[in-house]
Design an enzyme around this catalytic site. Structure first.
Site, short mmCIF file in Angstrom:
data_model
loop_
_atom_site.label_atom_id
_atom_site.label_comp_id
_atom_site.label_asym_id
_atom_site.label_seq_id
_atom_site.Cartn_x
_atom_site.Cartn_y
_atom_site.Cartn_z
N TYR A 14 0.81 -1.22 0.00
CA TYR A 14 0.00 0.00 0.00
C TYR A 14 0.84 1.28 0.00
O TYR A 14 0.30 2.37 -0.09
CB TYR A 14 -0.95 0.01 1.20
CG TYR A 14 -1.94 -1.12 1.17
CD1 TYR A 14 -2.96 -1.15 0.23
CD2 TYR A 14 -1.83 -2.18 2.06
CE1 TYR A 14 -3.87 -2.20 0.19
CE2 TYR A 14 -2.73 -3.23 2.03
CZ TYR A 14 -3.74 -3.23 1.10
OH TYR A 14 -4.64 -4.27 1.05
N HIS A 19 -4.53 6.18 -1.19
CA HIS A 19 -5.18 6.00 0.12
C HIS A 19 -4.18 6.20 1.27
O HIS A 19 -4.60 6.42 2.40
CB HIS A 19 -5.79 4.61 0.19
CG HIS A 19 -7.18 4.56 0.73
ND1 HIS A 19 -8.01 5.65 0.85
CD2 HIS A 19 -7.91 3.51 1.19
CE1 HIS A 19 -9.17 5.27 1.36
NE2 HIS A 19 -9.13 3.98 1.57
N TYR A 64 -6.46 -1.67 9.37
CA TYR A 64 -6.78 -1.22 8.03
C TYR A 64 -7.64 0.02 8.12
O TYR A 64 -8.18 0.36 9.17
CB TYR A 64 -7.42 -2.34 7.20
CG TYR A 64 -6.37 -3.33 6.77
CD1 TYR A 64 -5.65 -3.12 5.60
CD2 TYR A 64 -6.05 -4.43 7.56
CE1 TYR A 64 -4.64 -4.00 5.22
CE2 TYR A 64 -5.04 -5.31 7.19
CZ TYR A 64 -4.34 -5.08 6.02
OH TYR A 64 -3.34 -5.94 5.65
N ASN A 66 -10.58 1.04 7.40
CA ASN A 66 -11.94 1.06 7.93
C ASN A 66 -12.04 0.75 9.42
O ASN A 66 -13.13 0.74 9.98
CB ASN A 66 -12.86 0.13 7.12
CG ASN A 66 -12.40 -1.30 7.13
OD1 ASN A 66 -11.32 -1.61 7.61
ND2 ASN A 66 -13.20 -2.19 6.58
N ASN A 112 -14.24 5.68 4.46
CA ASN A 112 -14.41 4.66 5.50
C ASN A 112 -13.56 4.88 6.74
O ASN A 112 -13.97 4.55 7.85
CB ASN A 112 -14.16 3.26 4.92
CG ASN A 112 -15.27 2.84 3.99
OD1 ASN A 112 -16.42 3.24 4.16
ND2 ASN A 112 -14.94 2.03 3.00
#
Length: 188
Positions: A14, A19, A64, A66, A112
């Site tokens: 990631y 994000h 994560y 969310n 989220n």
């Protein structure tokens, strides 16, 4: 005391994704103010130090996206940090690449990570520093988990360069002054 939180997802896969721009922003603040982020606790990695005369904690949740709110809730309760002194830095698909937007409260806007924070803190009254990552040309998940296009990298670097100064402004002069100064910022 202020808590500055960068949102992102843990893991090498990631890194440098849209994000994870919140992680990159907090890393920039960490570097600029010499506040190492190495301690593991509160479902995240964090470090503490000073920006000007204010004590600050920098946090990158290792949940994560969310579930980010769980990490914030734990550290806020432990250090008894006022929610109005929490600054959350994250990606925003509704802003074009190279734009910034600061707000002192509001809804999750479909993000989220912010939904999780609002739920876990039972409040919308924290400061948000939104970094534009542009609208998706394909599906949303592929967009936010994708890396920036070559032509956007320069604008993102320009945004990240001013983040430490922006954090200083919020902490020392207040969010309203930061909004006046940076809400029209556009990387060229």
């Amino acid at each position: 005391m202020f808590l500055l939180v960068g949102l992102g997802n843990p893991g090498k896969e990631y890194e440098k994704t849209r994000h994870n721009i919140g992680f990159e922003a907090v890393d920039k603040i960490s570097y600029e103010y010499n506040i190492p982020i190495k301690r593991e606790r509160f479902k995240g990695v964090f470090g503490d130090g000073r920006i000007s005369n204010e004590k600050v904690i920098l946090l990158k949740p290792t949940t994560y996206m969310n579930l980010s709110g769980e990490s914030l809730r734990e550290i806020i309760e432990y250090y008894n940090i006022p929610i109005t002194n929490v600054i959350v830095i994250y990606d925003d698909v509704d802003l074009e690449v190279g734009r910034l937007r600061i707000r002192t409260k509001g809804s999750a806007g479909g993000h989220n990570g912010i939904k999780s924070i609002i739920y876990n803190l039972n409040s919308e009254d924290f400061i948000r520093l939104r970094i534009g990552v542009g609208k998706p040309q394909r599906d949303m998940v592929s967009h936010v988990l994708g890396k920036f296009a070559k032509e956007d990298e320069k604008n993102i670097e320009e945004v990240l360069k001013i983040i430490p100064e922006l954090a200083y402004t919020i902490i020392n002069q207040g969010p309203q002054e930061a909004m006046n100064k940076y809400n029209n910022f556009r990387a060229e």
